[in-house]
Write an enzyme that holds these catalytic residues in place. Structure first.
Site, PDB file in Angstrom:
ATOM      1  N   HIS A  96      -3.702  -3.659   5.474  1.00 35.83           N
ATOM      2  CA  HIS A  96      -3.468  -5.102   5.395  1.00 35.83           C
ATOM      3  C   HIS A  96      -2.311  -5.502   6.309  1.00 35.83           C
ATOM      4  O   HIS A  96      -1.457  -4.674   6.621  1.00 35.83           O
ATOM      5  CB  HIS A  96      -3.081  -5.494   3.962  1.00 35.83           C
ATOM      6  CG  HIS A  96      -4.214  -5.464   2.981  1.00 35.83           C
ATOM      7  ND1 HIS A  96      -4.126  -4.817   1.772  1.00 35.83           N
ATOM      8  CD2 HIS A  96      -5.450  -6.015   3.034  1.00 35.83           C
ATOM      9  CE1 HIS A  96      -5.274  -4.972   1.114  1.00 35.83           C
ATOM     10  NE2 HIS A  96      -6.089  -5.687   1.853  1.00 35.83           N
ATOM     11  N   CYS A 151       1.720  -6.078  -3.330  1.00 37.02           N
ATOM     12  CA  CYS A 151       0.350  -6.119  -3.902  1.00 37.02           C
ATOM     13  C   CYS A 151       0.314  -6.275  -5.410  1.00 37.02           C
ATOM     14  O   CYS A 151      -0.710  -6.663  -5.953  1.00 37.02           O
ATOM     15  CB  CYS A 151      -0.406  -4.824  -3.628  1.00 37.02           C
ATOM     16  SG  CYS A 151       0.085  -3.889  -2.231  1.00 37.02           S
TER      17      CYS A 151
HETATM   18  C1  DA2 Z   1      -0.378  -5.348   1.027  1.00 37.68           C
HETATM   19  N1  DA2 Z   1      -1.323  -4.466   0.369  1.00 37.68           N
HETATM   20  C2  DA2 Z   1      -1.259  -3.140   0.832  1.00 37.68           C
HETATM   21  C3  DA2 Z   1      -2.222  -4.976  -0.599  1.00 37.68           C
HETATM   22  N2  DA2 Z   1      -2.156  -6.176  -0.847  1.00 37.68           N
HETATM   23  N3  DA2 Z   1      -3.129  -4.272  -1.261  1.00 37.68           N
HETATM   24  C4  DA2 Z   1      -3.272  -2.866  -1.431  1.00 37.68           C
HETATM   25  C5  DA2 Z   1      -4.607  -2.502  -2.011  1.00 37.68           C
HETATM   26  C6  DA2 Z   1      -4.800  -1.037  -2.108  1.00 37.68           C
HETATM   27  C7  DA2 Z   1      -6.162  -0.644  -2.613  1.00 37.68           C
HETATM   28  N4  DA2 Z   1      -6.217   0.765  -2.856  1.00 37.68           N
HETATM   29  C8  DA2 Z   1      -7.263  -1.019  -1.641  1.00 37.68           C
HETATM   30  O1  DA2 Z   1      -7.591  -0.218  -0.770  1.00 37.68           O
HETATM   31  O2  DA2 Z   1      -7.811  -2.120  -1.748  1.00 37.68           O
END
Ligand code: DA2
Length: 256
Positions: free
Chosen positions: A163, A248
């Site tokens: 992200h 997150c």
């Molecule tokens: C800013 N970040 C990193 C986030 N907003 N989300 C992380 C999501 C992680 C999850 N295992 C996935 O792969 O969706």
């Protein structure tokens, strides 16, 4: 008087099955993750936020990463359409919470995809990462929704990173903490402090000079302190094993 509401969602029993895209999978200790989440909630409350728990979505291993389901901007909640289809059932619980919070609600529709982790708001500028989870249609829809709030969306191409906020976030003064190798910084207009710890570029301004950050970035915490801010440090390493970070795990809804 609180600063506003912080939405969080507790980790479910299937947390360890969460998605991993850019790092090697390692075992997640769910009991430890639960304790870390409790400390994370306590840090938000200690900084003046009223913590509100969103209904569980325990069939979704990644549901704890609530940030990806909704973008809140000036009284408007934009429900996302996560780029990973298995994460889409996480959204209805977030919708219930933002409706109960009294926000106006709109949503990203197919074929658009958008993850909240790709959205970085700084003043009236909203940077949106274009990559594995967020597509052009999602960015265009977000731009139209946020234009009603006087915001301008600026796409940022991503490489080798989940992200946008995995690679860059902002301090309370709007300057950026970034890992330059992970994104094309030419789109970014604010001054950048380059960091050398991956977890160092993920911070959440909590109001006044408070900056929530991960214990795994001690050198960056020292930099943040030297810049005149107060780090609020939480250990979230069980979530880092799933490419999560401090941003997150919550969605902040400041008082109007
Ligand atoms: C800013 N970040 C990193 C986030 N907003 N989300 C992380 C999501 C992680 C999850 N295992 C996935 O792969 O969706």
């Amino acid at each position: 008087m609180t600063r506003g509401t912080a939405l969080v969602r507790r980790p479910g029993d299937r947390l360890a099955e969460g998605l991993v895209t850019h790092i090697e999978r390692t075992d997640v200790d769910v009991a430890r993750a639960r304790r870390q989440h409790e400390a994370y909630r306590a840090a938000l409350a200690g900084a003046g936020w009223q913590v509100r728990e969103v209904d569980p979505a325990d069939q979704c291993p990644d549901a704890v990463f609530i940030e990806d389901t909704v973008v809140v901007c000036a009284g408007l909640a934009v429900l996302t359409r996560p780029g990973a289809p298995e994460r889409r059932p996480e959204v209805p619980g977030a919708e219930k919470a933002v409706r109960e919070a009294g926000l106006e609600v709109v949503r990203i529709e197919a074929p658009g995809t958008l993850d909240g982790g790709d959205v970085l708001q700084i003043g009236t500028t909203v940077y949106v990462g274009r990559g594995g989870r967020t597509n052009d249609a999602g960015i265009a829809q977000l731009g139209a929704h946020l234009a009603t709030r006087g915001r301008t969306v600026v796409p940022v191409p991503l490489r080798n990173v989940l992200h946008l906020k995995s690679a860059v976030t902002a301090l309370p003064d709007g300057t950026l903490l970034a890992l330059p190798d992970l994104l094309d910084a030419t789109a970014l207009r604010q001054p950048i402090h380059a960091v050398d710890e991956e977890a160092g570029c993920h911070v959440v301004p909590l109001g006044d000079d408070l900056v929530l950050m991960a214990a795994s970035a001690p050198r960056t915490a020292a930099l943040v302190a030297a810049l005149g801010f107060t780090p609020v440090v939480v250990d979230i390493d069980e979530y880092e094993k799933l490419e999560g970070c401090v941003t997150c795990l919550s969605v902040l809804i400041p008082h109007a």
